[in-house]
Write a protein that holds these residues in place. Structure first.
Motif, mmCIF file in Angstrom:
data_model
loop_
_atom_site.group_PDB
_atom_site.id
_atom_site.type_symbol
_atom_site.label_atom_id
_atom_site.label_comp_id
_atom_site.label_asym_id
_atom_site.label_seq_id
_atom_site.Cartn_x
_atom_site.Cartn_y
_atom_site.Cartn_z
ATOM 1 N N SER C 151 0.825 -1.207 0.000
ATOM 2 C CA SER C 151 0.000 0.000 0.000
ATOM 3 C C SER C 151 0.861 1.260 0.000
ATOM 4 O O SER C 151 0.561 2.220 -0.706
ATOM 5 N N TYR C 152 1.962 1.251 0.742
ATOM 6 C CA TYR C 152 2.851 2.414 0.755
ATOM 7 C C TYR C 152 3.547 2.565 -0.592
ATOM 8 O O TYR C 152 3.752 3.666 -1.083
ATOM 9 N N GLU C 154 2.436 1.714 -3.440
ATOM 10 C CA GLU C 154 1.504 2.216 -4.447
ATOM 11 C C GLU C 154 1.370 3.726 -4.385
ATOM 12 O O GLU C 154 1.243 4.394 -5.409
ATOM 13 N N VAL C 155 1.418 4.243 -3.158
ATOM 14 C CA VAL C 155 1.293 5.696 -2.998
ATOM 15 C C VAL C 155 2.360 6.395 -3.830
ATOM 16 O O VAL C 155 2.065 7.317 -4.589
ATOM 17 N N VAL C 156 3.603 5.941 -3.716
ATOM 18 C CA VAL C 156 4.662 6.654 -4.420
ATOM 19 C C VAL C 156 4.761 6.225 -5.879
ATOM 20 O O VAL C 156 5.240 6.979 -6.719
ATOM 21 N N ARG C 157 4.275 5.018 -6.168
ATOM 22 C CA ARG C 157 4.246 4.626 -7.583
ATOM 23 C C ARG C 157 3.302 5.557 -8.339
ATOM 24 O O ARG C 157 3.576 5.949 -9.473
ATOM 25 N N ALA C 158 2.197 5.907 -7.674
ATOM 26 C CA ALA C 158 1.242 6.829 -8.301
ATOM 27 C C ALA C 158 1.889 8.189 -8.544
ATOM 28 O O ALA C 158 1.454 8.958 -9.380
ATOM 29 N N PHE C 159 2.958 8.479 -7.802
ATOM 30 C CA PHE C 159 3.668 9.750 -7.980
ATOM 31 C C PHE C 159 4.849 9.605 -8.929
ATOM 32 O O PHE C 159 5.738 10.436 -8.937
ATOM 33 N N GLU C 160 4.873 8.531 -9.688
ATOM 34 C CA GLU C 160 5.925 8.303 -10.687
ATOM 35 C C GLU C 160 7.322 8.256 -10.079
ATOM 36 O O GLU C 160 8.276 8.765 -10.670
ATOM 37 N N TYR C 161 7.462 7.659 -8.880
ATOM 38 C CA TYR C 161 8.787 7.575 -8.263
ATOM 39 C C TYR C 161 9.655 6.568 -9.002
ATOM 40 O O TYR C 161 9.185 5.515 -9.389
ATOM 41 N N VAL C 170 10.423 5.172 0.872
ATOM 42 C CA VAL C 170 9.504 4.176 1.420
ATOM 43 C C VAL C 170 10.217 2.914 1.895
ATOM 44 O O VAL C 170 10.100 2.522 3.059
#
Lengths: 348, 258, 257
Positions: C151-152, C154-161, C170
Motif C-alpha cells: 500500500s505504501y 503504491e502511494v509513491v508509484r502513483a507519484f511516478e517515483y 519508502v
C-alpha cells in the motif's frame, strides 16, 4: 516465587553434585596425565619412556585389580593442570611453568620426584633471515603458552637482554605451530627436531649441549586428595617408578632404544641426549639442580607476570618422603648422587 | 483554453488469467467524464469498481479497450491523476508536511513549501505541519491524504472509498469539505463508494455497476442544486432510483439515516 | 505506578544476587575448589588489577577494533546483499538459494578452512567476524524490504517515483526497524566471534587474555574475561538501542498508541 527459589536451589545442588561426585567415585584406577601436544606420547624423560615401554606400572598393579590409565593431553602441561583440578587425573607429569603456575594459583598438588632432560629447538622457517635470538625483536613468535618452552623462551630472552614484550607472542602449539610456521603467520618458535628433519624449519638455538638450566625438568606430581586417600598406592607407584629409572640408568644405549617405542627416532634420541650421563638423565631426585631451577623460574615468572603469588616450593610443593622410602627399600640410596645447579654430581 | 481532465473509457475489458480459469472482471465499460465533473461509482462488492479505479490510476496494467485522458492513451501512473485510498496511507515515518509533499519533485524548494502550505490550508490542517500521522484522527488523516493527492494539481482526482473508514458524523462533515475542495479546485473527481447518500450528496452523475462481470448498469444524473438537502423530496427520489438498481427499497435502507 | 516499575526492574537483579551469594558460599566453604571457582571478591580484585595495569584496556581495544572492522565489513556486505535480494526479484531467485545454503553452515565451521586460506593473522579474524555478521544483517534487511507494505509502495508509484527515490522514501524507512534488528544481531554475533577468533590464535585481545590465563591456570582471570565480555556486549546492545530510539521514534509512539 518459592517454586522459583527451589528450582534454582535444585540447579545449584545439581552443579555441585556434578563437580564433586567424581572425587568420591571409588574406582581402582590410577589416572596419569602426560603433556602430549606434538606426538601424543611422552616427549621427554628417558626413565619414563622405559617404564612405559616395559609396562612396569601395569605389572605391579595388575594383581590387585588396579589399572593404570595413561592420558595424553593435547593441551600439554596446562591441560594436565586442568585434569588435576577437575579430578579427571590423579598424577601429572609436567614442566616448571605449568607446575609452578598451578601451585601458585592454589592447585593442591605435591611433587614426588623429578624427570629430567627435556630438550627443545628454537626454529625459524628454512628460508628465514633470522639468525640469532636478537633478530627476534618485533617478530611474531609462536609460543605454547604455559608450557616449559614458554619458560625457556623467557630464559633465552633474558640472556640476550630482552623480554617477551620485545616480541609479538602468538599462542599456538602442536600442528597449528607447524602450519603457522609454514604459512609465515609466525616467524619463530620452539619445536622438535622432527621439523628440521623434514626440512620445514632451521634451528637458531637449541638446549642440546647447553647448561642444564635450559633443559626441561619435569616433576611427577600427585593430587593431594589422592595422596591422602591412597598413600599405599602412591608408595607402590613411586617404588615402581624408581625401580624403572634404576634399570634405565644402567645402559644408555639400551634405554634409548626402548624410548624409540615412544615414537622418536633413535638417531634423534642419541643427538638430543648427547653429552649427558644416563645417570643424570634418570635421576628422580628433587635435588639442588631441580630446586635451584624452580626457584629461579619462580622469580622469572613473577617478574614476567606469569604467576602472581610467590611461594616456597619446599613448604608447599615438594614431598620427598615417598621417594626416600622407595630408594631405601630398594637399597638405592647411593645409586644417584645429588646434582648441583650446574648438573654436576656433589661428592659426599 | 479548453479545460483539461476529460476521461474517456471505451469498451474497457479487464481479465485475469489464472491457471485453470479466465476471469473477466470488467466488461465493456464505456464512460466519459467531463472536466470538473464529480462522478461516483457505486456497486456491490466484487463488481470491479476498485479494479476500474486502479486501471485509471495506472497501478493496474493490461487491459483491452481504451482509457483516454484528454485524448491520450494512459500508460502507467502519472502525476496528472491523483489518488486517495480508503486507508489514508500516510507514511508513518514522515511528518504531515513531508507526507503532503511526497508528490512534488523538489519538496524542499520554497515554491514547494508554499504549495504544501496552501494545500494544508485547503484541507484545514494548518498548524499540523510537524505532526506525525499517528497524532491525527481518522478524518484529519484522510484530509491530509487528499492534500497529498492534490498537491501536484492533477487533472483528475480518483478516490477509492475515501470516507469508508470514518464514523457517520465525521463522514458528513467530510462531505462538506470534499465538496468545498472540489469547487475550489475545479477538478474532475471520480469516487468509489458504497454509500448511496454520499454519492447523491456529492455527484453530478452516479455510475451504477453490476457484478460478475463488472459492467455499467446505469448512469444516473443528479441534477440537484448544491448544497444538497438529504431530506428533500428530489433527493429521496434519486435515492430510490439508485436503490432500485440493487432491488432494494428505502424500507430496507443499508445506509445511514439520521 | 512509577514505583511499581522501579521494583519490577529490581526483580531482575534478584536471581543474579542469589547466584553470586550461592557462588560466594560454595567457594568460601570450598564445596567447589577455588581453583575451579574463585571467590567473587577475588574476581573483583583481579579485575581491578587488570584495569590498573592497563592490560584490560589494551586488549579490549584490540578486540573492539577487530569487532569494528569485521562488523563494518560484514554489516555493509549483509545490508547490500539483503537489499539487492529484497529489491530485485531476479537477484533473489539467483542468490537466495545460495545464501540459504551458506546460512546453514555455523560460522565456526569455517574456521579450519579460513585458517588454511588466511592463516591465523588479522585477516583471518576480520573475515571470520564478517562472515558471521553478514548473515543476520542480510536476512533481516531482506525480510524488512520484503515486508514493506504494498500500500505504501503504491502511494509513491502513483507519484511516478523511480527505484532510487522509492527506496529512499519508502523501502528504507519501512524496513528500518528490521534492519536495525539485523544490525543488533550482527553486532552481538561479531562480538561473540571475535572472542572465538581470539581463542583460536591471537597476540592480543580479550579472548587471548582468557586463553593465556587458562594456560597459566588463572581461573579468576578467565572468569573476569567472561564478565567483561558480557558487560561489553550489554553496553553495545544498549548503544544500538539508543540508536533505534533515535531513528524509530515514530514507531515507538505509534506502538504505545
Amino acid at each position: 516465587m518459592n517454586k522459583l527459589i527451589s528450582i534454582i536451589m535444585t540447579l545449584v545442588l545439581g552443579v555441585v553434585t556434578l563437580v564433586t561426585v567424581p572425587a568420591y567415585a571409588e574406582e581402582k584406577v590410577v589416572r596419569i596425565g602426560f603433556p602430549g601436544a606434538t606426538t601424543s606420547r611422552p616427549q621427554s624423560g628417558l626413565g619414563w619412556g622405559y617404564v612405559q615401554a616395559k609396562h612396569l606400572f601395569d605389572e605391579e598393579f595388575k594383581k590387585d585389580g588396579w589399572t593404570i590409565d595413561y592420558n595424553y593431553i593435547a593441551a600439554a602441561g596446562p591441560g594436565v593442570n586442568e585434569g588435576l583440578a577437575n579430578n579427571s587425573l590423579d598424577f601429572g607429569f609436567h614442566g616448571d611453568l605449568p607446575v609452578l603456575a598451578a601451585r601458585s594459583n592454589g592447585l593442591k598438588i605435591k611433587a614426588l620426584g623429578a624427570v629430567r632432560g627435556g630438550t627443545s629447538h628454537l626454529l625459524v622457517p628454512t628460508n628465514s633471515h633470522i639468525k640469532t635470538i636478537k633478530d627476534l625483536k618485533g617478530k611474531r613468535v609462536g609460543v605454547s603458552v604455559g608450557t616449559w618452552t614458554h619458560a625457556l623462551l623467557l630464559k633465552v630472552l633474558q640472556d640476550n637482554g630482552m623480554t617477551i614484550k620485545d616480541l609479538k607472542v602468538i599462542n599456538t602449539s602442536g600442528t597449528a605451530f607447524e602450519t603457522s610456521l609454514a604459512t609465515g603467520d609466525i616467524e619463530a618458535g620452539f619445536g622438535s627436531l622432527s621439523l628440521i628433519r623434514r626440512g620445514v624449519a632451521r634451528e637458531i638455538w637449541s638446549t642440546v649441549g647447553k647448561h642444564v638450566r635450559y633443559q626441561n625438568t619435569n616433576t611427577f606430581v600427585v593430587r593431594e586428595e589422592f595422596l591422602r586417600k591412597h598413600p599405599d598406592i602412591v608408595k607402590r607407584l613411586v617404588k615402581v617408578f624408581v625401580k624403572g629409572f634404576y634399570q634405565a640408568s644402567l645402559n644408555k644405549n639400551e634405554t634409548l632404544k626402548f624410548n624409540t617405542r615412544t615414537g622418536t627416532a633413535l638417531a634423534d634420541l642419541i643427538e638430543e641426549n648427547a653429552g649427558q650421563s644416563i645417570k643424570y638423565l634418570t635421576s628422580p631426585k628433587l635435588d639442588g639442580q631441580v630446586t635451584k631451577q624452580y626457584k629461579d623460574s619462580l622469580a622469572l615468572f613473577k617478574e614476567n607476570g606469569l604467576i602472581r603469588r610467590n611461594f616456597d616450593p619446599e613448604a608447599e610443593l615438594y614431598d620427598r618422603s615417598y621417594l626416600d622410602a622407595a630408594l631405601k627399600e630398594l637399597k638405592l640410596e647411593n645409586h644417584w648422587p645429588d646434582y648441583d645447579s650446574n648438573g654436576n654430581p656433589i661428592k659426599k | 483554453m479548453e479545460r483539461l481532465g476529460t476521461l474517456e473509457v471505451k469498451h474497457l475489458q479487464k481479465r485475469y488469467r489464472t491457471r485453470n480459469d479466465d476471469l473477466t472482471v470488467l466488461d465493456d465499460i464505456n464512460l466519459t467524464v467531463q472536466p470538473g465533473e464529480f462522478i461516483s461509482i457505486i456497486g456491490s462488492s466484487g463488481c470491479g469498481k476498485t479494479t476500474f479505479l486502479r486501471l485509471v490510476v495506472g497501478l493496474e496494467k493490461g487491459y483491452e479497450g481504451e482509457i483516454l485522458l484528454d485524448g491520450q492513451k494512459l500508460n502507467g501512473p502519472s502525476l496528472k491523476r491523483g489518488v486517495v485510498f480508503q486507508d489514508h496511507r500516510l507514511l508513518p515515518w514522515f511528518s504531515i508536511e513531508k507526507n503532503v509533499g511526497l508528490g512534488l519533485k523538489h519538496p524542499k524548494s520554497a515554491e514547494s513549501r508554499k504549495t504544501i502550505q496552501e494545500h494544508l490550508e485547503l484541507v484545514g490542517l494548518k498548524g499540523f505541519e510537524k505532526h506525525y500521522p499517528h497524532q491525527l484522527s481518522g478524518g484529519m488523516s484522510q484530509r491530509a491524504a487528499i492534500a497529498r493527492a492534490l498537491v501536484n494539481r492533477p487533472e483528475i482526482l480518483l478516490l477509492d472509498e475515501p470516507l469508508g473508514a470514518l464514523d457517520a458524523l465525521t463522514r458528513m462533515y467530510m462531505h462538506q469539505e470534499l465538496e468545498r475542495i472540489w469547487k475550489q479546485e475545479g477538478i474532475t473527481m471520480i469516487m468509489i463508494t458504497h454509500d448511496v447518500d454520499e454519492a447523491i450528496v456529492l455527484s453530478d452523475k452516479i455510475v451504477v455497476m453490476s457484478s460478475r462481470p463488472g459492467t455499467i448498469k446505469k448512469i444516473i444524473p443528479v441534477p440537484l442544486a448544491r448544497p444538497r438537502d438529504r431530506a428533500s423530496y428530489d433527493f429521496v427520489k434519486i435515492k430510490e432510483e439508485v436503490l432500485e438498481e440493487f432491488q432494494l427499497h428505502t424500507d430496507y435502507p443499508f445506509t445511514y439515516t439520521i | 505506578m512509577k514505583i511499581h516499575v522501579f521494583f519490577s526492574r529490581l526483580l531482575g537483579l534478584l536471581i543474579p544476587l542469589f547466584l553470586v551469594a550461592s557462588w560466594h558460599y560454595l567457594s568460601v566453604h570450598e564445596v567447589v575448589p577455588t581453583t575451579l571457582l574463585p571467590l567473587p571478591s577475588v574476581l573483583f580484585d583481579t579485575w581491578w588489577d587488570m584495569q590498573k595495569s592497563g592490560e584490560l584496556l589494551l586488549n579490549m581495544k584490540m578486540s573492539l577494533l577487530r569487532v569494528g572492522g569485521g562488523f563494518l565489513v560484514g554489516a555493509s556486505v549483509g545490508f547490500l546483499l539483503g537489499t539487492v535480494m529484497g529489491v530485485w526479484k531476479p537477484v533473489e531467485l539467483y542468490l537466495y538459494p545460495v545464501f540459504n545454503f551458506f546460512r546453514q553452515v555455523p560460522v565456526v565451521a569455517w574456521i579450519p578452512f579460513l585458517l588454511i586460506w588466511l592463516g591465523i593473522g588479522e585477516w583471518f579474524k576480520i573475515v571470520f567476524i564478517s562472515c558471521g555478521a553478514i548473515i543476520p544483517m542480510a536476512l533481516k534487511t531482506f525480510e524488512g524490504i520484503r515486508g514493506v507494505p504494498t500500500s505504501y509502495l503504491e502511494v509513491v508509484r502513483a507519484f511516478e517515483y523511480g527505484k532510487f527515490r522509492m527506496f529512499r522514501t519508502v523501502i528504507l524507512p519501512s524496513a528500518l526497524p528490521s534492519i536495525l534488528t539485523g544490525l543488533r544481531i550482527s553486532l552481538s554475533e561479531a562480538w561473540m566471534l571475535v572472542i572465538g577468533a581470539e581463542l583460536v590464535a591471537a597476540g592480543e585481545g580479550i579472548g587471548n587474555v582468557m586463553i593465556i590465563a587458562r594456560r597459566l591456570f588463572q581461573t579468576d582471570v578467565v572468569l573476569v574475561g567472561v564478565v567483561v565480555i558480557a558487560v561489553t556486549g550489554f553496553i553495545m546492545d544498549k548503544l544500538l538501542d539508543l540508536l533505534e530510539t533515535r531513528f524509530l521514534g515514530w514507531r515507538r509512539i505509534q506502538n504505545v498508541q
